[in-house]
Design an enzyme around this catalytic site. Structure first.
Site, PDB file in Angstrom:
ATOM      1  N   ARG A 162       7.970  -4.933   0.314  1.00 17.08           N
ATOM      2  CA  ARG A 162       7.798  -3.616  -0.319  1.00 17.08           C
ATOM      3  C   ARG A 162       8.549  -2.516   0.444  1.00 17.08           C
ATOM      4  O   ARG A 162       8.100  -1.375   0.507  1.00 17.08           O
ATOM      5  CB  ARG A 162       6.304  -3.232  -0.411  1.00 17.08           C
ATOM      6  CG  ARG A 162       5.458  -4.153  -1.263  1.00 17.08           C
ATOM      7  CD  ARG A 162       5.869  -4.086  -2.729  1.00 17.08           C
ATOM      8  NE  ARG A 162       4.879  -4.683  -3.582  1.00 17.08           N
ATOM      9  CZ  ARG A 162       4.783  -6.001  -3.842  1.00 17.08           C
ATOM     10  NH1 ARG A 162       5.641  -6.841  -3.308  1.00 17.08           N
ATOM     11  NH2 ARG A 162       3.826  -6.446  -4.640  1.00 17.08           N
ATOM     12  N   SER A 237      -0.753  -2.152  -7.140  1.00 24.43           N
ATOM     13  CA  SER A 237      -1.357  -2.198  -5.804  1.00 24.43           C
ATOM     14  C   SER A 237      -1.232  -0.824  -5.151  1.00 24.43           C
ATOM     15  O   SER A 237      -0.126  -0.314  -5.001  1.00 24.43           O
ATOM     16  CB  SER A 237      -0.619  -3.189  -4.909  1.00 24.43           C
ATOM     17  OG  SER A 237      -0.657  -4.468  -5.472  1.00 24.43           O
ATOM     18  N   GLU A 333       0.815   1.707  -0.507  1.00 20.99           N
ATOM     19  CA  GLU A 333       2.099   1.261  -1.054  1.00 20.99           C
ATOM     20  C   GLU A 333       2.667   2.356  -1.961  1.00 20.99           C
ATOM     21  O   GLU A 333       3.869   2.548  -2.064  1.00 20.99           O
ATOM     22  CB  GLU A 333       1.895  -0.025  -1.869  1.00 20.99           C
ATOM     23  CG  GLU A 333       3.205  -0.694  -2.198  1.00 20.99           C
ATOM     24  CD  GLU A 333       3.169  -1.522  -3.452  1.00 20.99           C
ATOM     25  OE1 GLU A 333       4.051  -1.303  -4.303  1.00 20.99           O
ATOM     26  OE2 GLU A 333       2.275  -2.360  -3.588  1.00 20.99           O
TER      27      GLU A 333
HETATM   28  N1  EPU Z   1      -8.624 -10.795  -3.288  1.00 20.04           N
HETATM   29  C1  EPU Z   1      -9.980 -10.543  -3.243  1.00 20.04           C
HETATM   30  N2  EPU Z   1     -10.487  -9.527  -3.988  1.00 20.04           N
HETATM   31  C2  EPU Z   1      -9.730  -8.760  -4.796  1.00 20.04           C
HETATM   32  C3  EPU Z   1      -8.335  -9.020  -4.854  1.00 20.04           C
HETATM   33  C4  EPU Z   1      -7.805 -10.039  -4.091  1.00 20.04           C
HETATM   34  O1  EPU Z   1     -10.722 -11.209  -2.521  1.00 20.04           O
HETATM   35  O2  EPU Z   1     -10.270  -7.861  -5.438  1.00 20.04           O
HETATM   36  C5  EPU Z   1      -8.061 -11.886  -2.472  1.00 20.04           C
HETATM   37  C6  EPU Z   1      -8.227 -13.268  -3.062  1.00 20.04           C
HETATM   38  O3  EPU Z   1      -8.599 -14.122  -2.012  1.00 20.04           O
HETATM   39  C7  EPU Z   1      -6.833 -13.674  -3.500  1.00 20.04           C
HETATM   40  C8  EPU Z   1      -5.959 -12.887  -2.556  1.00 20.04           C
HETATM   41  O4  EPU Z   1      -6.695 -11.694  -2.261  1.00 20.04           O
HETATM   42  O5  EPU Z   1      -6.634 -15.020  -3.374  1.00 20.04           O
HETATM   43  C9  EPU Z   1      -4.633 -12.509  -3.154  1.00 20.04           C
HETATM   44  O6  EPU Z   1      -4.838 -11.836  -4.374  1.00 20.04           O
HETATM   45  P1  EPU Z   1      -3.703 -11.731  -5.504  1.00 20.04           P
HETATM   46  O7  EPU Z   1      -3.130 -13.060  -5.747  1.00 20.04           O
HETATM   47  O8  EPU Z   1      -4.250 -10.961  -6.646  1.00 20.04           O
HETATM   48  O9  EPU Z   1      -2.546 -10.920  -4.782  1.00 20.04           O
HETATM   49  P2  EPU Z   1      -2.560  -9.645  -3.854  1.00 20.04           P
HETATM   50  O10 EPU Z   1      -2.106 -10.039  -2.501  1.00 20.04           O
HETATM   51  O11 EPU Z   1      -3.848  -8.916  -3.952  1.00 20.04           O
HETATM   52  C10 EPU Z   1      -0.027  -9.118  -4.311  1.00 20.04           C
HETATM   53  C11 EPU Z   1       0.833  -7.972  -4.744  1.00 20.04           C
HETATM   54  C12 EPU Z   1       0.715  -7.740  -6.249  1.00 20.04           C
HETATM   55  C13 EPU Z   1       1.154  -9.010  -6.953  1.00 20.04           C
HETATM   56  C14 EPU Z   1       0.275 -10.168  -6.466  1.00 20.04           C
HETATM   57  C15 EPU Z   1       0.720 -11.501  -7.018  1.00 20.04           C
HETATM   58  C16 EPU Z   1       0.914  -6.500  -2.812  1.00 20.04           C
HETATM   59  C17 EPU Z   1       0.531  -5.185  -2.229  1.00 20.04           C
HETATM   60  N3  EPU Z   1       0.445  -6.760  -4.031  1.00 20.04           N
HETATM   61  O12 EPU Z   1      -1.395  -8.762  -4.542  1.00 20.04           O
HETATM   62  O13 EPU Z   1       1.621  -6.701  -6.590  1.00 20.04           O
HETATM   63  O14 EPU Z   1       1.058  -8.884  -8.361  1.00 20.04           O
HETATM   64  O15 EPU Z   1       0.354 -10.291  -5.015  1.00 20.04           O
HETATM   65  O16 EPU Z   1       1.900 -11.900  -6.396  1.00 20.04           O
HETATM   66  O17 EPU Z   1       1.633  -7.252  -2.175  1.00 20.04           O
HETATM   67  C18 EPU Z   1       1.929  -4.396  -7.065  1.00 20.04           C
HETATM   68  O18 EPU Z   1       2.690  -4.373  -6.092  1.00 20.04           O
HETATM   69  O19 EPU Z   1       1.701  -3.370  -7.750  1.00 20.04           O
HETATM   70  C19 EPU Z   1       1.237  -5.643  -7.385  1.00 20.04           C
HETATM   71  C20 EPU Z   1       0.336  -5.709  -8.354  1.00 20.04           C
END
Ligand code: EPU
Length: 337
Positions: A162, A237, A333
């Site tokens: 990012r 995010s 972010e």
């Molecule tokens: N999780 C929770 N609770 C929540 C959300 C997430 O416990 O409310 C935990 C879960 O264990 C899950 C892990 O976090 O397995 C990862 O969650 P997720 O796969 O939804 O991905 P993220 O790391 O929360 C990132 C990006 C997203 C992108 C997703 C999928 C960032 C800041 N965000 O989210 O990007 O869609 O991975 O690749 O890196 C964006 O940048 O606007 C965005 C939505």
């Protein structure tokens, strides 16, 4: 070129915040952009793209230039690959759909990300194991000071998680006008190891997925977790996933054995901020017209007429609480304006 005084920016930011611009101008050609930069040289300017990565906490005391350059074209191609040029004002997801219609592969995992082409390199958008930098070839940008066009190749952009040079050393110095991406025409390199994609493809009973199938799966996952900005204002995010030292992660794990993580390097571990925020008790919390999304704690939402200031206060409370409970700093972010 019409300059409108005292314009509401509500339609131009996906958070749907009703902040005002001192003046506003829609820019639909590079010539118009050059002219206005020259003419308004000494006045404060504010550049607006898709408005999908910002939280407006106040009115903008500047001339807002809405970069609305349009056009998509194939620049060059071989039997297997193609370079596609898209202008900065094209909507990112519409561009993904255009590529899928032409069977150009590489950005299917980035389906449904809000925002425009021109802002995609600034924060190196990413999702489901793919980042823009994986397909990025070059971009063109106008120097705000002297209005010359410059081409930035991939190594010039310092892409990171990012991050890019446009958010760091060159912040505010250039306006991206177009982006060239290198995509595949054959032998598409599918990235489907991400757990949720695998599960979704299984649910859809697809064994040999095409790039169109992967896009369908990503769209289904995003619909199930992330609010549609057309319905509920948000900027995706709100925070970045923090990268902590192995020692910090060990301390976290000692108290929370279920803490999820991804190894970045020997001494760098990425912890999902969504998990930290959920553990801190904020998931689904609603305060009047704003709150934390109930299906993804990383996303802050505007249910109607929230003020940017209030959402920012909530973000600060979340940051403070996460720091106190886990001794981990989470950074925003989204750009706070
Ligand atoms: N999780 C929770 N609770 C929540 C959300 C997430 O416990 O409310 C935990 C879960 O264990 C899950 C892990 O976090 O397995 C990862 O969650 P997720 O796969 O939804 O991905 P993220 O790391 O929360 C990132 C990006 C997203 C992108 C997703 C999928 C960032 C800041 N965000 O989210 O990007 O869609 O991975 O690749 O890196 C964006 O940048 O606007 C965005 C939505």
């Amino acid at each position: 070129m019409t300059i409108i005084n005292n314009a509401s920016l509500k339609p131009f930011n996906t958070f749907g915040i009703d902040a005002n611009a001192q003046s506003y101008c829609d820019i639909s050609s590079i010539e118009a952009l050059k002219d206005i930069l020259k003419a308004q040289h000494s006045k404060p300017l504010f550049f607006l793209g898709g408005g999908s990565n910002m939280l407006l906490t106040k009115d903008i005391e500047a001339l807002v230039l809405h970069i609305n350059l349009k056009g998509i074209e194939v620049v060059s191609e071989t039997e297997d690959t193609v370079i596609v040029k898209a202008m900065a004002g094209e909507n990112w997801h519409n561009f993904v759909l255009w590529c899928l219609q032409h069977n150009y592969g590489g950005i299917e995992n980035l389906s449904l990300i809000p925002g425009n082409i021109g802002t995609a390199p600034i924060q190196n958008i990413g999702a489901y194991g793919v980042e823009l930098k994986d397909v990025f070839s070059s971009c063109e940008a106008i120097n705000v000071e002297n209005q010359t066009l410059k081409t930035f190749l991939k190594p010039d952009c310092n892409f990171g998680y990012r991050e890019s040079i446009f958010k760091q050393d060159l912040k505010g110095d250039y306006i991206i006008t177009s982006v060239n991406l290198q995509l595949t025409k054959t032998n598409h390199h599918l990235r489907i190891d991400y757990g949720a994609i695998k599960n979704e493809l299984e649910d859809l009973q697809i064994e040999n997925p095409t790039i169109q199938d992967v896009s369908k799966a990503v769209i289904a996952i995003r619909h199930s977790k992330l609010p549609d900005p057309k319905e509920i204002g948000n900027s995706g995010s709100f925070f970045k996933n923090p990268i902590v030292t192995a020692a910090t992660f060990k301390a976290l794990e000692a108290n929370f054995a279920d803490a999820p993580s991804y190894v970045v390097s020997e001494d760098e571990i990425k912890v999902p901020a969504g998990w930290l925020i959920e553990k801190a008790g904020f998931k689904g919390k609603r305060f009047k017209d704003y709150g934390v999304h109930d299906k993804q704690a990383l996303v802050l939402v505007n249910y109607g007429n929230a003020k940017g200031k209030d959402i920012f206060k909530l973000a600060q409370l979340i940051q403070k609480t996460v720091k106190r409970l886990f001794n981990i700093t989470i950074e925003t972010e989204v750009n706070i304006i």
